[in-house]
Design an enzyme around this catalytic site. Sequence first.
Site, short mmCIF file in Angstrom:
data_model
loop_
_atom_site.label_atom_id
_atom_site.label_comp_id
_atom_site.label_asym_id
_atom_site.label_seq_id
_atom_site.Cartn_x
_atom_site.Cartn_y
_atom_site.Cartn_z
N LYS A 186 10.29 143.76 -22.86
CA LYS A 186 10.19 142.87 -21.70
C LYS A 186 11.36 141.79 -21.64
O LYS A 186 11.79 141.51 -22.57
CB LYS A 186 8.92 141.98 -22.02
CG LYS A 186 8.70 140.64 -20.96
CD LYS A 186 8.08 139.42 -21.47
CE LYS A 186 8.09 138.41 -20.20
NZ LYS A 186 7.45 137.12 -20.66
N ILE A 223 5.96 141.26 -16.38
CA ILE A 223 5.16 140.23 -17.16
C ILE A 223 5.59 138.79 -16.77
O ILE A 223 6.63 138.20 -17.06
CB ILE A 223 5.18 140.21 -18.68
CG1 ILE A 223 5.05 141.64 -19.12
CG2 ILE A 223 4.34 139.43 -19.31
CD1 ILE A 223 5.43 142.00 -20.51
N TYR A 235 10.93 141.65 -26.95
CA TYR A 235 10.67 140.70 -26.03
C TYR A 235 11.76 140.14 -26.08
O TYR A 235 12.13 139.20 -27.25
CB TYR A 235 9.34 140.07 -26.36
CG TYR A 235 9.10 138.78 -25.71
CD1 TYR A 235 9.90 138.31 -24.48
CD2 TYR A 235 7.95 137.94 -25.52
CE1 TYR A 235 9.33 137.14 -23.75
CE2 TYR A 235 7.61 137.04 -25.10
CZ TYR A 235 8.26 136.44 -24.25
OH TYR A 235 8.03 135.55 -23.27
#
Length: 295
Positions: free
Chosen positions: A160, A204, A132
């Site tokens: 992400k 996301i 992330y």
Amino acid sequence: MNRKAFVAIVTCFNDDETINFEATRAQVRRQVEAGNNIMCAGTNGDFTALTFEEKVALTEAVVDEAAGRADVIVNAGMPATFETVKLARAFDRIGVSGIAVITPFFIACTQDGLIRHFSVVADAVGTPVYLYDIPARTQNHIEPQTASVLADHGNIAGIKDSGGAQETLEAYLKVGREKPGFEVYSGPDHLVHWSLQNGAAGCISGLGNVMPQVLSAIFAAFNRGDQQEAARQQAIYGNFRKDLYGLGYPPALVKRALYLMDSSVGASRQPALLPDPAQDAQILAILKAYDLVQA
């Protein structure tokens, strides 16, 4: 490949700043009904304001409410690898679909340090781990070459990207093409459709808290091959993002916009910004313009 939309849901709080689990469960239901999947304890979920025990209890409630109707990813990332592993193991036992690990914050990391950090966490759990990257908030950035090295780890499933730059997202998507099975999820809300067209596994999104149906519609159209409708929905999503985020810090504005639509979500924990009547009036005007509240 059916692409998936995840919404980084808000954590709802009572007036005394304790977690409002019922209101949070209601937000899970709202997203599931719209056709979206869930990320909890992320940037939009006030994860930095939650204790270890609260993150575990929150994830248990979210997984229970989703009841297999949607995938649930949870963020375990903390500054120290030791606590990140502890959290990841707790989430592993709960049974989530994926564990996101935000880059350490406060501590300046080398790329080698990031490789060690993510590898140790991925070694510790059976649940797939997602890198992330959000350098504006953590001051640490996963270089594309580092993502490529980590993609070879058997339990690192993807990344992400919340960097906001199309150039970085393109570089991660290239890693995804070179490393089969390494999924790239876009974070920037204005690049959802573009990222899908260029091979992303999904997105996301924080903005999906406020516009769940529009986000879901981008994916429904894309997955059935209707690029024109996907582009139309993306235009609505992108314009709303530009209008709302033009007022200040995105996660705070998402939470406040949602609060003005449904006060049960509560405010954020201090020292987050206190409600500002003048700003609330601006947010309400934007919500009305997009038919998200009654004019």
